[in-house]
Design a protein around this motif. Structure first.
Motif, PDB file in Angstrom:
ATOM      1  N   SER A  62       0.957  -1.355   0.381  1.00 32.17           N
ATOM      2  CA  SER A  62      -0.367  -0.266   0.022  1.00 32.17           C
ATOM      3  C   SER A  62       0.862   1.404   0.169  1.00 32.17           C
ATOM      4  CB  SER A  62      -0.996   0.388   0.964  1.00 32.17           C
ATOM      5  OG  SER A  62      -0.203   0.344   2.085  1.00 32.17           O
ATOM      6  N   GLU A  63       0.788   2.350  -0.518  1.00 33.50           N
ATOM      7  CA  GLU A  63       1.583   3.539  -0.619  1.00 33.50           C
ATOM      8  C   GLU A  63       1.668   4.167   1.063  1.00 33.50           C
ATOM      9  OE1 GLU A  63       2.000   8.497  -2.479  1.00 33.50           O
ATOM     10  OE2 GLU A  63      -0.499   6.898  -3.041  1.00 33.50           O
ATOM     11  N   ARG A  64       0.542   3.700   1.475  1.00 37.05           N
ATOM     12  CA  ARG A  64       1.142   4.347   3.209  1.00 37.05           C
ATOM     13  C   ARG A  64       2.310   3.687   3.708  1.00 37.05           C
ATOM     14  NH1 ARG A  64      -0.399   2.481   8.733  1.00 37.05           N
ATOM     15  NH2 ARG A  64      -0.384   4.239  10.169  1.00 37.05           N
ATOM     16  N   GLU A  65       2.516   2.243   3.804  1.00 32.91           N
ATOM     17  CA  GLU A  65       2.922   1.342   4.350  1.00 32.91           C
ATOM     18  C   GLU A  65       4.391   1.476   3.440  1.00 32.91           C
ATOM     19  OE1 GLU A  65       1.113  -2.616   6.066  1.00 32.91           O
ATOM     20  OE2 GLU A  65       1.395  -2.390   3.796  1.00 32.91           O
ATOM     21  N   ALA A  66       5.083   1.686   2.290  1.00 29.92           N
ATOM     22  CA  ALA A  66       5.781   2.116   1.664  1.00 29.92           C
ATOM     23  C   ALA A  66       5.744   3.595   1.846  1.00 29.92           C
ATOM     24  CB  ALA A  66       5.519   2.508   0.237  1.00 29.92           C
ATOM     25  N   ILE A  67       5.289   4.857   2.175  1.00 34.73           N
ATOM     26  CA  ILE A  67       5.819   6.036   2.668  1.00 34.73           C
ATOM     27  C   ILE A  67       6.168   5.942   4.259  1.00 34.73           C
ATOM     28  CG2 ILE A  67       5.349   7.853   3.973  1.00 34.73           C
ATOM     29  CD1 ILE A  67       5.867   8.232   0.364  1.00 34.73           C
ATOM     30  N   LEU A  68       5.492   4.573   5.097  1.00 33.69           N
ATOM     31  CA  LEU A  68       6.120   4.826   5.750  1.00 33.69           C
ATOM     32  C   LEU A  68       7.332   3.922   6.530  1.00 33.69           C
ATOM     33  CD1 LEU A  68       2.923   3.414   7.704  1.00 33.69           C
ATOM     34  CD2 LEU A  68       3.921   6.048   8.438  1.00 33.69           C
ATOM     35  N   PHE A  69       7.617   3.526   5.502  1.00 33.32           N
ATOM     36  CA  PHE A  69       8.928   2.752   5.767  1.00 33.32           C
ATOM     37  C   PHE A  69      10.420   3.692   4.839  1.00 33.32           C
ATOM     38  CE2 PHE A  69      11.810   0.399   2.539  1.00 33.32           C
ATOM     39  CZ  PHE A  69      12.510  -1.145   3.608  1.00 33.32           C
ATOM     40  N   CYS A  70       9.671   4.490   3.957  1.00 35.69           N
ATOM     41  CA  CYS A  70      10.754   5.482   3.516  1.00 35.69           C
ATOM     42  C   CYS A  70      10.384   5.960   4.753  1.00 35.69           C
ATOM     43  CB  CYS A  70      10.460   5.783   2.392  1.00 35.69           C
ATOM     44  SG  CYS A  70      10.935   4.766   0.717  1.00 35.69           S
ATOM     45  N   ASN A  71       9.482   6.575   5.456  1.00 35.16           N
ATOM     46  CA  ASN A  71      10.143   7.427   6.478  1.00 35.16           C
ATOM     47  C   ASN A  71      10.875   7.056   7.401  1.00 35.16           C
ATOM     48  OD1 ASN A  71       9.351  10.256   8.164  1.00 35.16           O
ATOM     49  ND2 ASN A  71       8.175   8.832   9.279  1.00 35.16           N
ATOM     50  N   ALA A  72      10.960   5.646   8.208  1.00 34.14           N
ATOM     51  CA  ALA A  72      11.694   5.076   8.850  1.00 34.14           C
ATOM     52  C   ALA A  72      12.443   5.645   8.714  1.00 34.14           C
ATOM     53  CB  ALA A  72      11.044   3.682   8.997  1.00 34.14           C
ATOM     54  N   ILE A  73      13.314   4.920   7.438  1.00 29.40           N
ATOM     55  CA  ILE A  73      14.535   4.963   6.642  1.00 29.40           C
ATOM     56  C   ILE A  73      15.177   6.315   6.757  1.00 29.40           C
ATOM     57  CG2 ILE A  73      15.969   4.758   5.064  1.00 29.40           C
ATOM     58  CD1 ILE A  73      14.547   2.105   4.425  1.00 29.40           C
ATOM     59  N   SER A  83      12.481  13.166   5.099  1.00 30.57           N
ATOM     60  CA  SER A  83      11.894  12.822   5.692  1.00 30.57           C
ATOM     61  C   SER A  83      10.924  14.401   6.044  1.00 30.57           C
ATOM     62  CB  SER A  83      12.659  13.454   7.508  1.00 30.57           C
ATOM     63  OG  SER A  83      13.538  12.547   8.112  1.00 30.57           O
ATOM     64  N   LEU A  84      10.954  15.207   5.193  1.00 29.00           N
ATOM     65  CA  LEU A  84       9.683  16.110   4.734  1.00 29.00           C
ATOM     66  C   LEU A  84       9.133  15.658   3.954  1.00 29.00           C
ATOM     67  CD1 LEU A  84      11.555  19.590   5.488  1.00 29.00           C
ATOM     68  CD2 LEU A  84      10.343  18.653   7.175  1.00 29.00           C
ATOM     69  N   PHE A  85       9.745  15.044   2.998  1.00 29.56           N
ATOM     70  CA  PHE A  85       9.129  14.194   2.046  1.00 29.56           C
ATOM     71  C   PHE A  85       7.521  13.321   2.650  1.00 29.56           C
ATOM     72  CE2 PHE A  85       7.497  11.828  -1.685  1.00 29.56           C
ATOM     73  CZ  PHE A  85       7.401  12.745  -2.058  1.00 29.56           C
ATOM     74  N   MET A  86       8.771  12.874   3.192  1.00 35.18           N
ATOM     75  CA  MET A  86       7.259  11.417   4.279  1.00 35.18           C
ATOM     76  C   MET A  86       6.752  12.311   4.931  1.00 35.18           C
ATOM     77  SD  MET A  86       8.672   8.862   1.964  1.00 35.18           S
ATOM     78  CE  MET A  86      10.125   8.968   1.103  1.00 35.18           C
ATOM     79  N   ARG A  87       6.686  13.441   5.775  1.00 32.96           N
ATOM     80  CA  ARG A  87       5.849  13.881   6.655  1.00 32.96           C
ATOM     81  C   ARG A  87       4.734  14.522   5.641  1.00 32.96           C
ATOM     82  NH1 ARG A  87       6.883  15.019  11.767  1.00 32.96           N
ATOM     83  NH2 ARG A  87       6.064  16.929  12.880  1.00 32.96           N
ATOM     84  N   ARG A  88       4.878  15.164   4.529  1.00 31.94           N
ATOM     85  CA  ARG A  88       3.904  15.949   3.932  1.00 31.94           C
ATOM     86  C   ARG A  88       3.096  14.685   3.974  1.00 31.94           C
ATOM     87  NH1 ARG A  88       6.128  18.608  -1.634  1.00 31.94           N
ATOM     88  NH2 ARG A  88       5.576  16.165  -2.354  1.00 31.94           N
ATOM     89  N   ALA A  89       3.529  13.538   3.043  1.00 32.19           N
ATOM     90  CA  ALA A  89       2.475  12.615   2.409  1.00 32.19           C
ATOM     91  C   ALA A  89       1.438  12.041   3.772  1.00 32.19           C
ATOM     92  CB  ALA A  89       3.474  11.468   2.280  1.00 32.19           C
ATOM     93  N   ASP A  92      -0.610  15.523   4.972  1.00 34.13           N
ATOM     94  CA  ASP A  92      -1.781  15.397   3.718  1.00 34.13           C
ATOM     95  C   ASP A  92      -2.604  14.442   4.367  1.00 34.13           C
ATOM     96  OD1 ASP A  92      -0.309  17.245   3.162  1.00 34.13           O
ATOM     97  OD2 ASP A  92       0.255  16.573   1.117  1.00 34.13           O
ATOM     98  N   TRP A  93      -2.136  13.151   4.570  1.00 36.26           N
ATOM     99  CA  TRP A  93      -3.463  11.885   4.711  1.00 36.26           C
ATOM    100  C   TRP A  93      -4.147  12.168   6.139  1.00 36.26           C
ATOM    101  CZ3 TRP A  93       0.995   7.863   5.352  1.00 36.26           C
ATOM    102  CH2 TRP A  93       1.640   7.819   3.265  1.00 36.26           C
ATOM    103  N   GLY A  94      -3.757  12.959   6.728  1.00 38.05           N
ATOM    104  CA  GLY A  94      -4.528  13.008   7.980  1.00 38.05           C
ATOM    105  C   GLY A  94      -4.122  12.696   9.231  1.00 38.05           C
TER     106      GLY A  94
END
Length: 180
Positions: A62-73, A83-89, A92-94
């Protein structure tokens, strides 16, 4: 201040302009990172493979899990731009990026991502076995390569002090918050 000025359309060579146009066509925008990488179109193309792997992992993550994975890294690597790129996503999901609600699978995935970033040699059997409980061998290979390319992005941005794009400014927080 960035260590290497990003390429602009005004400073681009004809080859760089062609790659700029390809990048806009494929991604809609040339970010500061892409404009810096554009000094070497070969390097830019290599790093842009992140998008191909992102598309490959989204169907089983899922896009959410992919972003969470990248956020953790990215947070483990203390890469402000990524980190800011992932934070924005996430915002934006709320969701609150500082108080994420993660199920067991997402916890396993983010722990694996953090460990890849901090010390890939430290991926012991226990976290790997947890990954095997959720993902196939092919999926783990794709995730590991995807994570490795995220690390490449982090290292590139941090080493060359690539500035976050203006679109990320509203998501900026102190390093104490961003990297805890």
């Amino acid at each position: 201040m960035p260590r290497i000025a990003p390429i602009t359309l005004e400073t681009a060579t004809p080859e760089q302009k062609a790659v700029w146009d390809e990048t806009v066509a494929a991604h809609g925008v040339v970010t500061n990172m892409k404009a810096t990488l554009l000094h070497s179109p070969v390097a830019l193309h290599a790093v842009l493979e992140w998008y191909a792997l992102f598309d490959r992992v989204k169907p089983f993550l899922s896009e959410r899990e992919a972003i969470l994975f990248c956020n953790a890294i990215s947070r483990a690597n203390c890469c402000e731009l990524c980190s800011l790129f992932m934070r924005r996503a996430i915002v934006d999901w709320g969701e609150d990026p500082d108080h994420l609600v993660l199920d067991e699978r997402a916890q396993t995935l983010t722990a694996f991502g953090r460990q890849l970033a901090l010390d890939a040699n430290g991926v012991s059997d226990a976290p790997y076995d947890q990954m095997k409980a959720h993902f196939t061998d092919v999926q783990i290979v794709d995730l590991t390569a995807f994570g490795a390319l995220m690390i490449v992005n982090n290292l590139f941005d941090s080493a060359l002090k690539v500035e976050p794009d203006a679109s990320l400014r509203p998501y900026k927080v102190s390093p104490e918050v961003l990297f805890r």
